[in-house]
Write a protein that holds these residues in place. Structure first.
Motif, PDB file in Angstrom:
ATOM      1  N   VAL C 136       0.499   8.940 -13.069  1.00 26.95           N
ATOM      2  CA  VAL C 136      -0.920   9.286 -13.005  1.00 26.95           C
ATOM      3  C   VAL C 136      -1.375   9.122 -11.557  1.00 26.95           C
ATOM      4  O   VAL C 136      -1.203   8.050 -10.969  1.00 26.95           O
ATOM      5  CB  VAL C 136      -1.749   8.375 -13.938  1.00 26.95           C
ATOM      6  N   VAL C 154       1.174   4.420 -11.584  1.00 25.56           N
ATOM      7  CA  VAL C 154      -0.226   4.831 -11.467  1.00 25.56           C
ATOM      8  C   VAL C 154      -0.651   4.661 -10.011  1.00 25.56           C
ATOM      9  O   VAL C 154      -0.555   3.564  -9.454  1.00 25.56           O
ATOM     10  CB  VAL C 154      -1.123   3.967 -12.384  1.00 25.56           C
ATOM     11  N   GLU C 156      -3.860   5.016  -7.767  1.00 24.33           N
ATOM     12  CA  GLU C 156      -5.298   5.170  -7.981  1.00 24.33           C
ATOM     13  C   GLU C 156      -5.994   5.831  -6.788  1.00 24.33           C
ATOM     14  O   GLU C 156      -5.412   6.041  -5.724  1.00 24.33           O
ATOM     15  CB  GLU C 156      -5.909   3.816  -8.330  1.00 24.33           C
ATOM     16  N   ARG C 157      -7.219   6.142  -6.997  1.00 24.13           N
ATOM     17  CA  ARG C 157      -8.073   6.876  -6.067  1.00 24.13           C
ATOM     18  C   ARG C 157      -7.915   6.458  -4.601  1.00 24.13           C
ATOM     19  O   ARG C 157      -7.982   5.277  -4.275  1.00 24.13           O
ATOM     20  CB  ARG C 157      -9.534   6.653  -6.475  1.00 24.13           C
ATOM     21  N   GLY C 158      -7.705   7.443  -3.757  1.00 25.55           N
ATOM     22  CA  GLY C 158      -7.762   7.223  -2.321  1.00 25.55           C
ATOM     23  C   GLY C 158      -6.507   6.672  -1.674  1.00 25.55           C
ATOM     24  O   GLY C 158      -6.429   6.581  -0.453  1.00 25.55           O
ATOM     25  N   VAL C 159      -5.524   6.297  -2.445  1.00 24.77           N
ATOM     26  CA  VAL C 159      -4.315   5.695  -1.876  1.00 24.77           C
ATOM     27  C   VAL C 159      -3.572   6.717  -1.028  1.00 24.77           C
ATOM     28  O   VAL C 159      -3.528   7.901  -1.338  1.00 24.77           O
ATOM     29  CB  VAL C 159      -3.399   5.170  -3.000  1.00 24.77           C
ATOM     30  N   THR C 172       1.698  -0.054  -9.981  1.00 22.47           N
ATOM     31  CA  THR C 172       0.273   0.260  -9.872  1.00 22.47           C
ATOM     32  C   THR C 172      -0.161   0.106  -8.418  1.00 22.47           C
ATOM     33  O   THR C 172      -0.066  -0.994  -7.856  1.00 22.47           O
ATOM     34  CB  THR C 172      -0.563  -0.699 -10.749  1.00 22.47           C
ATOM     35  N   TYR C 175      -6.276   0.970  -3.604  1.00 21.92           N
ATOM     36  CA  TYR C 175      -6.910   0.448  -2.389  1.00 21.92           C
ATOM     37  C   TYR C 175      -5.889   0.132  -1.285  1.00 21.92           C
ATOM     38  O   TYR C 175      -5.986  -0.903  -0.632  1.00 21.92           O
ATOM     39  CB  TYR C 175      -7.713  -0.828  -2.703  1.00 21.92           C
ATOM     40  N   CYS C 176      -4.901   0.991  -1.102  1.00 24.97           N
ATOM     41  CA  CYS C 176      -3.890   0.682  -0.091  1.00 24.97           C
ATOM     42  C   CYS C 176      -3.478   1.919   0.702  1.00 24.97           C
ATOM     43  O   CYS C 176      -3.537   3.046   0.212  1.00 24.97           O
ATOM     44  CB  CYS C 176      -2.665   0.022  -0.732  1.00 24.97           C
ATOM     45  N   LEU C 177      -3.068   1.649   1.953  1.00 26.96           N
ATOM     46  CA  LEU C 177      -2.566   2.669   2.860  1.00 26.96           C
ATOM     47  C   LEU C 177      -1.154   2.244   3.232  1.00 26.96           C
ATOM     48  O   LEU C 177      -0.957   1.166   3.803  1.00 26.96           O
ATOM     49  CB  LEU C 177      -3.453   2.760   4.109  1.00 26.96           C
ATOM     50  N   ARG C 212      -8.765  -3.508   2.156  1.00 33.93           N
ATOM     51  CA  ARG C 212      -7.651  -2.724   1.626  1.00 33.93           C
ATOM     52  C   ARG C 212      -6.355  -3.511   1.780  1.00 33.93           C
ATOM     53  O   ARG C 212      -6.351  -4.635   2.274  1.00 33.93           O
ATOM     54  CB  ARG C 212      -7.551  -1.417   2.434  1.00 33.93           C
TER      55      ARG C 212
END
Lengths: 346, 346, 346
Positions: C136, C154, C156-159, C172, C175-177, C212
């Motif tokens: 996902v 998974v 999530e948004r913005g990774v 999972t 919130y990470c770069l 982050r």
């Protein structure tokens, strides 16, 4: 009393049947046809319940109990309150566990493969298996009869599972060969590459991990535990060993049969444990350490060197538990003396 | 300054509104209409930012700060640099947390059930819930209004979730009844069978675990933490308790209200913790140990026996923290003396 | 000898090619065209295998080995049994790791996006990526070329993920770069909110975590490890650092480059580690502690205060390892003396 949302309760059973299940004998004069409805603790039990006396220190609770029936060691049977049916049993706790299971059997889950599962065409799945929703099974996987794979678990290429295993939800299995009746709880990760590198100032070279994880029959592995595969040799977990939640078993570790490894233990690379080893929680074993048969370690023990068979150890670095207790006693004494000296103005 | 890929930033707010949010009062002469755009640390803040002075030791940073506004305890307000708007506040850190949340609210996620979720027809899902992709929900599950279930999570048969809970991704829930506003982070496993066996040379009998996990309102459980269900009694986590990542809570454990259990704690079977207990990281509690209200334990403490309410403990086995510090001091002294003796050729 | 269910074996290679791979030179008189089929340990190797002598203590195994070829330090080459082809090599273990990888390369997995993956239309996925079943991927996610995402993970948004990363199953990320060539093993959870609250008798206010997780190139993170995001500052893991299974990295932690963090370490909030730090298993670092470059900590060390660069530490609270060893020695001596005194009837 088990919550019916989660547990099935079988119909009432006569004492004669319960005695057989528990490997117990009815005390003389007991009505073998008396019906019991469920298990309960000594405190909570009523006339329709069976309980057990597992330890001499609970005799008062036993004497005050309203349980209709109770599993008791023969030596303690004369303490029974009047009217309680007594089942004489060498191992009351064990008998009670068997009766509890008989009253609350796990109902067989329907077999079948959920249509949302993604299964490589080369995988072989035996009869009576249950493959739950969103499971992913890779090429060459073999799963023997009666095994259940929980929802959202991932079984990677080449993995082999024996008969009647129960794999929880969100589990990841790779590079492993698993025996029969193995239980792997939710979130566990088996077969990850080991933590092995050759490092120097010019950089890091990763040691390829070309071994596997071999898991014997009747092994149980807890939730979110991790077992890494070997680097060349295999990582091996012997038959009947049980491993609790959040335990780390590193690459090349060999664990014998019938061991009990409590939660949050960490067994470092190439360590070896014999048979029937028992570790309380949060124990650490250094890499290459050898732990003999039947060794027992207290919680938080740090095993940095080899431990002889039969030893009971505690402390970091690990020492015989009697020495560790003496050390703790000496430290307390020193603290007291120092306080006395201070109080005397020294 | 929050990364817009991850966080929403609300429009600027006047100082009067920020004071209300933080339960602060504007220092005399402050313009209540002055607009603030965001939060920042004392070091990073500029004229459009609000910061806070949480601790006397940061007074120099406060005095050097270019923040347009700052939350300060009244006793320290006279240290403020000129031009900085001061919000007087008994608890600046708490007020700052509230303002940070106001500037960066979590946006309401769309409600609805993703079409890839697999939900048993007998499950009941309240209004306003969000069920993400590939979630699996078993028979008899009830989920109250406004609760969110993260992608790839598995909610097994009979589980009950209260209102406005947030369940992360890849979570596994079974055999548990969960209150309102509970947060369970990614990868956590709740309701696994406990680690209980009756063992002897003839083999192992598994103790069936017929209890549940009961989780109170406002509880938070960290990523990859595990909470086992009870064996007959329930495992209980009281209202408002927060549990960090990779913590292990064993079967039958009872934890009171408002406790703080930091990462990698291991609480063994049937242990009891009172209310408002605070444990730093990697603490272990032995099975059946009773820990009173308000107990505080330092990191890596090994609690092997009961601990009285209000005690502050450290070391393994746990002792009062003052004794532990004295013991550490004595050991240092002994090491020094021995070195001196060695230097003197003794 | 690698199990073909799991590993590919390349065709035989001539010694000249192996020498080049290992940065070794053939001993005078060695046939550069002699074919070697696989790697093996000194004990298991036959005439078609290459092995290595990594440590002087294995000279007897080396002398008894039937390996056709062996990587050896020049200083030990004269111990070789006759008939064994010798590859002279400054770092035999490193050379052997390279040859092992050459014989058993990870085969490129097919790229492509599995039809069961659920990917937000705003996500950007580079060429040559492999997105496995039931993954996902949220809005705004960017994944660079050649990266693989394991089944049921998974994002999530913005990774943001760099090139040629390998993300395991059931991971999972939020919130990470993440940089290039990063490896995140199965079950890991990156980017969860930190464990930060403002508490008092009136209740709990959660500190919003608006930072982050920044993960540098070539970082590796183990199975079921957790890395929380920062509260405002970021949580940072420097280039080339490797982190083992079940490690906890808390909010705002900064870890330098090239560190080795073994299993079950817990690094508390806002702690800082320099470059090339090496921690054995189950180490704990208290919040805000600063650990200098090149620090080494023994297993189960409890670091409660700052540690200077280059220090080697052990014990709880951490002390120089030499002091810790002396302390352990003194304790053993005291135990012995006390035993003698007891034996003498004192």
């Amino acid at each position: 009393m088990a919550d019916p949302r989660f547990f099935h309760t079988a119909p009432p059973k006569p004492l004669a049947e319960l005695a057989e299940i528990a490997e117990a004998t009815l005390a003389p004069g007991t009505d073998p046809g008396r019906l019991i409805e469920d298990i309960a603790t000594l405190e909570a039990a009523g006339a329709a319940h069976i309980s057990f006396l597992g330890n001499r220190k609970y005799v008062p609770a036993f004497q005050a109990s309203k349980a209709g029936a109770c599993l008791v060691e023969p030596a303690l049977a004369d303490k029974a309150p009047s009217g309680m049916a007594i089942l004489l049993c060498a191992k009351p706790r064990r008998g009670f566990a068997r009766i509890a299971t008989a009253f609350h059997p796990e109902l067989a889950a329907d077999s079948g493969i959920h249509p949302s599962a993604v299964i490589d065409p080369s995988a072989e799945i035996g009869p009576g298996c249950r493959i739950e929703a969103h499971v992913v099974i890779g090429p060459g996987v073999t799963i023997a009869a009666g095994t259940r794979i929980g929802a959202n678990s991932v079984i990677e290429r080449g993995v082999s599972l024996g008969e009647n295993c129960i794999i929880g939800a969100n589990v990841t299995l790779s590079y492993c060969l698993i025996g029969d009746r193995v239980l792997i709880a939710a979130g566990a990760v088996i077969g990850n590459t080991g933590f092995g590198y050759d490092l120097d100032p010019s950089g890091r070279v990763k040691v390829p991990h070309l071994g596997r994880v071999l898991i014997g029959d009747d092994v149980e592995i807890g939730a979110n535990a991790t077992v890494d595969r070997g680097s060349g040799p295999d990582t091996v977990i012997g038959r009947g060993t049980v491993i609790d939640n959040l335990v780390m078993i590193a690459h090349n570790v060999q664990i014998g049969e019938g061991c009990i490894i409590a939660a949050q233990n960490g067994i470092a690379g190439s360590a070896r444990l014999g048979n029937y080893v028992t570790f309380a929680g949060q124990v650490g074993v250094a890499n290459h350490a050898k732990v003999g048969d039947g060794v027992v370690a207290a919680g938080q023990t740090g095993i940095t060197n080899d431990v002889e068979s039969g030893a009971i150890v505690g402390g970091t670095p690990a020492m015989p538990i009697r020495e560790w207790r003496r050390l703790v006693g000496m430290q307390r004494l020193m603290l007291k003396k120092r306080q006395v000296n201070k109080d005397n103005g020294e």
